[in-house]
Design an enzyme around this catalytic site. Structure first.
Site, short mmCIF file in Angstrom:
data_model
loop_
_atom_site.label_atom_id
_atom_site.label_comp_id
_atom_site.label_asym_id
_atom_site.label_seq_id
_atom_site.Cartn_x
_atom_site.Cartn_y
_atom_site.Cartn_z
N TYR A 31 1.46 4.91 -2.98
CA TYR A 31 1.88 6.37 -2.10
C TYR A 31 3.27 6.70 -3.05
O TYR A 31 3.84 7.99 -3.33
CB TYR A 31 1.68 6.75 -0.64
N HIS A 36 1.03 -1.29 0.44
CA HIS A 36 0.07 -0.22 -0.60
C HIS A 36 1.00 0.76 0.00
O HIS A 36 0.44 2.22 -0.78
CB HIS A 36 -0.80 0.19 1.22
N PHE A 93 -8.04 0.54 -8.84
CA PHE A 93 -6.60 1.51 -8.89
C PHE A 93 -6.47 1.76 -10.39
O PHE A 93 -5.31 2.58 -10.76
CB PHE A 93 -6.57 0.19 -8.46
N HIS A 94 -7.49 1.63 -11.35
CA HIS A 94 -7.76 2.63 -12.66
C HIS A 94 -7.54 4.67 -12.23
O HIS A 94 -7.35 4.69 -13.65
CB HIS A 94 -7.78 2.03 -14.00
N ARG A 114 -12.24 -10.44 -10.02
CA ARG A 114 -10.76 -9.90 -11.14
C ARG A 114 -10.00 -10.68 -10.80
O ARG A 114 -10.17 -11.74 -10.39
CB ARG A 114 -10.17 -9.01 -9.65
#
Lengths: 69, 573
Positions: B232, B228, B380-381, B442
């Protein structure tokens, strides 16, 4: 002559697309169930309205003073 | 005032090389993305379904590791040298880290591509999330390790440059771009240690046959400890560009330098102790630890909302400087003809939508609905696939002239490219989110199996059509981007037609904020403490229960438990 810059109009139209896509979801939750074809026609209609607004002569807008570039 | 290549010719060469590597990865990754879209929706199948994971691995690794990180090391090198107004201390060292990153990428790619060739006995179809029990060829792990070490050395390069500057300017505030780079590297060192340990201590020896099995949950937890924070690591250079470049091209100033520093400090503190929110459905981690991770994750909304406020305020300032008036009419005064501005602004809009779907992912209970579904892919796209990728592409239109001395070629084409990306992602991510709500999984080549998904609105065929439309537009947008890049590189050098290498000044300067914001040692120390609080007990519990290398001969105990539960349930019936 358009009411807004043609490029700004283009960006506005592109920005309208996600709103139209999500409006279909909203319509379902409000009890309307537009088909894909109906949604596309509605979307095109909204786009035509926006383009029409952009290019329709705006009588109530003050005309540019003479000599102004 | 001059361009970056005139100020720092040697660094410009390094920045160029890193960007070109990123662009190659982007082109390849996008092509693999189109293959997946067409395959999953059953529109066109040019690959075998058994190769789907390999294609997915190439798509993920090339885009979220290679494209993003090569581009960000270019941005960070620019930020450090421009804001400190000094070159990197040792160019051989700089090319060493670039060489390590490139070599690592090539080594990792060899076994992935090898998986597509029957004659080569190697494979690494382990996806970007490369934890056990999926096992890759050892070359993949060696490549990853070299790549990560390359980024560490890049950080050392920037820190050395900063320390040399600090010796000459002992009382000055850290320039904002440098501050952003240093805080980002602070949490990158902290978080990437997890994946480095996982790779070197467990996965690499396991792939070499030294260990018979590993503790799958442990490697998974160590991956998400990094997995994760790496989000960032992609987002912080994006924020850097939104804070420093976007206000400048909008014609204004950054609203507040101290607020920007607070945001970056908050990301340094909070980006790492949150990884367990990716493991809400993992059976081996107690709910209490997951609750802590959720709380930390929700705190991350604060710097994101601060950013939304600061960036919009900065843009509005720019619009009003350009003559914009009214409550919303100022929006029309913004430089929408400039692909740099339009691309980054639209990326910001998409990121706001991503924030909302991210809140759903982060919620401990709501996550159960969308976990491992197409929803997450849609999310996340929007984040890395648009907020980051579209910002990087738009910023390239500003950086390419800076680092080559060649004016941007095909400006209208560039504008069309960013608009096309926005359109494509609108369709694709919307369909992915809605498909996820209907339970479509997914990470599978065959989402349909014999199961009939029932979306709340419309049909699966409609969602598939949107995914294909969106994915195709995104691929076309990538082709347009690469065309503009190549067109620019083929042009002649003319620095007189390129804006000077500067970044946005601030309306509220660094001196308006407390000096403690610049105390990086303090913030890193607090970040370390938070990480220990969030991770010491969960990892101790995992190791205590199953050992460092997992229980018995099975690296995948969850399967055993599930089978046992099923047997008991059937017996009770």
């Amino acid at each position: 002559m358009s009411r807004i810059d043609p490029v700004v109009l283009l960006v506005l139209l592109v920005f309208t697309v996600p709103i139209l896509v999500q409006l279909r979801t909203v319509a379902f939750y409000l009890g309307f169930e537009p088909t894909v074809t109906q949604s596309i026609i509605l979307g095109l209609a909204v786009i035509v309205v926006i383009v029409g607004w952009a290019y329709w002569p705006a009588r109530w807008l003050p005309s540019e003073p003479e000599g102004c570039e | 005032m001059s361009t970056y290549v005139e100020q720092f010719p040697a660094e410009a060469r390094l920045v160029r090389s890193a960007m070109y590597t990123a662009f190659v990865a982007l082109g390849l990754g996008a092509a693999f993305g189109l293959l997946q879209v067409l395959h999953r929706t059953n529109v066109l199948r040019v690959i075998d379904s058994t190769d789907y994971y390999t294609i997915l691995t190439l798509h993920g690794v090339l885009l979220v590791l290679t494209f993003t990180i090569f581009f960000l090391v270019a941005i960070f090198t620019w930020a450090i040298t421009t804001s400190l107004d000094r070159p990197l201390p040792d160019h051989r060292f700089s090319w060493t880290w670039y060489g390590l990153m490139t070599g690592g990428t090539v080594l990792a790619a060899i076994p992935i591509v090898g998986g597509l060739i029957d004659q080569i006995d190697m494979s690494a179809a382990v996806l970007f999330t490369f934890y056990a029990p999926l096992q890759a060829h050892w070359l993949f792990y060696v490549g990853l390790a070299l790549f990560v070490v390359g980024t560490w050395l890049a950080g050392v390069d920037w820190i050395r440059t900063y320390l040399a500057w600090r010796r000459e300017h002992p009382d000055e505030r850290i320039p904002l771009p440098t501050f952003m780079v240093l805080t980002t590297m602070g949490f990158w060192y902290l978080s990437s240690v997890g994946v480095a340990l996982s790779v070197l201590v467990f996965l690499l020896p396991w792939s070499l046959g030294i260990f018979e099995h590993v503790n799958a949950l442990l490697t998974r937890t160590m991956f998400w400890y990094f997995g994760h924070a790496v989000v960032y690591f992609w987002l912080m250079p994006t924020y850097l560009l939104w804070y420093l470049l976007l206000p400048k091209v909008a014609g204004g100033k950054l609203f507040s330098d101290p607020l920007a520093r607070i945001v970056f400090v908050l990301f340094l503190l909070l980006s790492t102790p949150t990884g367990i929110h990716h493991q809400y459905l993992d059976p081996g981690i107690a709910e209490g630890f997951k609750y802590v991770a959720m709380t930390n994750t929700m705190f991350l909304l604060l710097p994101s909302l601060l950013t939304a406020f600061t960036v919009v305020a900065s843009i509005e300032h720019g619009a009003r400087q350009r003559g914009g008036t009214g409550r919303l009419r100022w929006l029309g005064a913004l430089p929408w003809r400039d692909p740099v501005f339009t691309g980054m602004a639209l990326a910001g809009v998409m990121f706001a939508a991503a924030g909302f779907s991210g809140i759903v992912n982060a919620g401990l209970n709501v996550n159960y609905l969308v976990h491992n579904t197409f929803w997450v892919v849609g999310h996340f796209h929007l984040t890395v696939g648009t907020a980051v990728a579209l910002t990087f592409m738009a910023a390239s239109y500003w950086f390419l002239p800076q680092v080559t001395g060649k004016p941007l070629w095909g400006r209208p084409l560039a504008l069309g490219q960013v608009l096309l990306w926005f359109l494509g992602m609108t369709f694709m991510s919307n369909a992915m989110h809605r498909g996820g709500l209907a339970g479509i999984p997914r990470r599978t080549a065959e989402p349909q199996y014999n199961f009939s998904f029932e979306p709340a609105i419309g049909s699966v065929a409609e969602l598939d059509a949107q995914v294909v439309l969106g994915g195709t537009l995104l691929f076309l947008s990538t082709v347009l981007f690469l065309t503009v890049v190549l067109g620019t590189l083929r042009g002649g050098v003319d620095p007189t037609r390129i804006p000077a290498n500067t970044y946005a000044a601030a309306l509220s300067e660094a001196e308006d904020g407390p000096r403690i914001l610049d105390n990086l040692r303090l913030w890193v120390l607090i970040a370390v403490v938070l990480v220990i609080l969030a991770y010491a007990f969960p990892i101790a519990a995992i190791v205590d229960r199953s050992g460092w290398l997992g229980p018995g001969g099975s690296p995948y105990p969850q399967v055993v438990w599930v089978v046992e539960y099923l047997v008991v349930a059937l017996a009770l019936r």
